[in-house]
Design a protein around this motif. Structure first.
Motif, PDB file in Angstrom:
ATOM      1  N   ILE A   1       0.842  -1.199   0.000  1.00  0.00           N
ATOM      2  CA  ILE A   1       0.000   0.000   0.000  1.00  0.00           C
ATOM      3  C   ILE A   1       0.875   1.246   0.000  1.00  0.00           C
ATOM      4  N   GLY A   2       1.959   1.206   0.736  1.00  0.00           N
ATOM      5  CA  GLY A   2       2.892   2.326   0.739  1.00  0.00           C
ATOM      6  C   GLY A   2       3.479   2.589  -0.637  1.00  0.00           C
ATOM      7  N   GLN A   3       3.641   1.547  -1.400  1.00  0.00           N
ATOM      8  CA  GLN A   3       4.189   1.694  -2.752  1.00  0.00           C
ATOM      9  C   GLN A   3       3.137   2.176  -3.748  1.00  0.00           C
ATOM     10  N   GLY A   4       1.887   1.798  -3.524  1.00  0.00           N
ATOM     11  CA  GLY A   4       0.818   2.146  -4.460  1.00  0.00           C
ATOM     12  C   GLY A   4      -0.069   3.282  -3.977  1.00  0.00           C
ATOM     13  N   GLY A   5       0.186   3.770  -2.752  1.00  0.00           N
ATOM     14  CA  GLY A   5      -0.610   4.870  -2.220  1.00  0.00           C
ATOM     15  C   GLY A   5      -2.081   4.544  -2.159  1.00  0.00           C
ATOM     16  N   GLU A   6      -2.876   5.512  -2.553  1.00  0.00           N
ATOM     17  CA  GLU A   6      -4.325   5.327  -2.482  1.00  0.00           C
ATOM     18  C   GLU A   6      -4.868   4.486  -3.623  1.00  0.00           C
ATOM     19  N   ARG A   7      -4.005   3.945  -4.436  1.00  0.00           N
ATOM     20  CA  ARG A   7      -4.455   3.098  -5.551  1.00  0.00           C
ATOM     21  C   ARG A   7      -4.881   1.707  -5.091  1.00  0.00           C
ATOM     22  N   ILE A   8      -4.440   1.296  -3.890  1.00  0.00           N
ATOM     23  CA  ILE A   8      -4.736  -0.048  -3.390  1.00  0.00           C
ATOM     24  C   ILE A   8      -5.584   0.047  -2.126  1.00  0.00           C
ATOM     25  N   LEU A   9      -6.647  -0.728  -2.089  1.00  0.00           N
ATOM     26  CA  LEU A   9      -7.469  -0.862  -0.897  1.00  0.00           C
ATOM     27  C   LEU A   9      -7.263  -2.280  -0.375  1.00  0.00           C
ATOM     28  N   ALA A  10      -6.848  -2.418   0.874  1.00  0.00           N
ATOM     29  CA  ALA A  10      -6.650  -3.740   1.470  1.00  0.00           C
ATOM     30  C   ALA A  10      -7.887  -4.136   2.264  1.00  0.00           C
ATOM     31  N   VAL A  11      -8.350  -5.355   2.029  1.00  0.00           N
ATOM     32  CA  VAL A  11      -9.499  -5.897   2.743  1.00  0.00           C
ATOM     33  C   VAL A  11      -9.084  -7.230   3.344  1.00  0.00           C
ATOM     34  N   ALA A  12      -9.211  -7.342   4.657  1.00  0.00           N
ATOM     35  CA  ALA A  12      -8.863  -8.584   5.351  1.00  0.00           C
ATOM     36  C   ALA A  12      -9.938  -9.638   5.097  1.00  0.00           C
ATOM     37  N   TYR A  13      -9.504 -10.860   4.861  1.00  0.00           N
ATOM     38  CA  TYR A  13     -10.454 -11.965   4.712  1.00  0.00           C
ATOM     39  C   TYR A  13     -11.336 -12.090   5.947  1.00  0.00           C
ATOM     40  N   HIS A  14     -10.835 -11.655   7.083  1.00  0.00           N
ATOM     41  CA  HIS A  14     -11.557 -11.806   8.354  1.00  0.00           C
ATOM     42  C   HIS A  14     -12.588 -10.713   8.584  1.00  0.00           C
ATOM     43  N   ASP A  15     -12.635  -9.721   7.710  1.00  0.00           N
ATOM     44  CA  ASP A  15     -13.615  -8.640   7.815  1.00  0.00           C
ATOM     45  C   ASP A  15     -14.863  -9.063   7.037  1.00  0.00           C
ATOM     46  N   SER A  16     -15.749  -9.783   7.718  1.00  0.00           N
ATOM     47  CA  SER A  16     -16.895 -10.386   7.031  1.00  0.00           C
ATOM     48  C   SER A  16     -17.827  -9.348   6.414  1.00  0.00           C
ATOM     49  N   THR A  17     -17.907  -8.166   6.979  1.00  0.00           N
ATOM     50  CA  THR A  17     -18.756  -7.120   6.408  1.00  0.00           C
ATOM     51  C   THR A  17     -18.206  -6.657   5.067  1.00  0.00           C
ATOM     52  N   ARG A  18     -16.916  -6.351   5.031  1.00  0.00           N
ATOM     53  CA  ARG A  18     -16.298  -5.873   3.785  1.00  0.00           C
ATOM     54  C   ARG A  18     -16.202  -6.971   2.736  1.00  0.00           C
ATOM     55  N   ILE A  19     -15.817  -8.166   3.148  1.00  0.00           N
ATOM     56  CA  ILE A  19     -15.626  -9.258   2.185  1.00  0.00           C
ATOM     57  C   ILE A  19     -16.963  -9.630   1.519  1.00  0.00           C
TER      58      ILE A  19
END
Length: 130
Positions: free
Chosen positions: A29-47
């Motif tokens: 994410i630091g390399q891609g800035g705001e171009r990448i959104l990380a979503v944890a597999y464990h975040d059932s709402t987001r996934i």
């Protein structure tokens, strides 16, 4: 890390229970800035917002989804897509994704993924949220 007012180019799905995975995602994410959104597999709402993502894949690797597309990239190809979001590392992402290199990158990724929790312990990395 992600600007809430900007749509990401790529969504990365990862195992937030793995220390080396969390650290790697922060770096990507630091390399891609705001171009990448990380979503944890464990975040059932987001996934749940991404039905095309295989939640069972969390134990074996990452997945990435380019914005506006339905193609899901897995493992080394997902990492290649993340690197392609960076000006500094785009060349490496493109190299990893070249057809003659893909099998080697996939093998390296599988070996690493199988041993990632052990690597996390050796490096003293504990899991934390991105």
């Amino acid at each position: 890390m992600q600007n809430p007012n900007q749509t990401p180019n790529l969504i990365l799905f990862y195992d937030s229970d793995c220390g080396v995975c969390s650290r790697s995602v922060r770096w990507l994410i630091g390399q891609g800035g705001e171009r990448i959104l990380a979503v944890a597999y464990h975040d059932s709402t987001r996934i749940a917002e991404y039905p095309q993502i295989d939640r069972n894949h969390a134990d074996s690797g990452v997945q990435a989804l380019l914005a506006g597309q339905s193609v899901v990239f897995k493992d080394a190809r997902a990492i290649a897509q993340c690197l392609c979001q960076s000006k500094s590392w785009r060349w490496l992402g493109q190299l990893i994704d070249l057809p003659p290199i893909r099998p080697l990158a996939a093998l390296g990724y599988r070996i690493f993924a199988r041993n990632r929790h052990h690597v996390s312990r050796l490096l003293g990395l504990t899991a934390c949220k991105v």
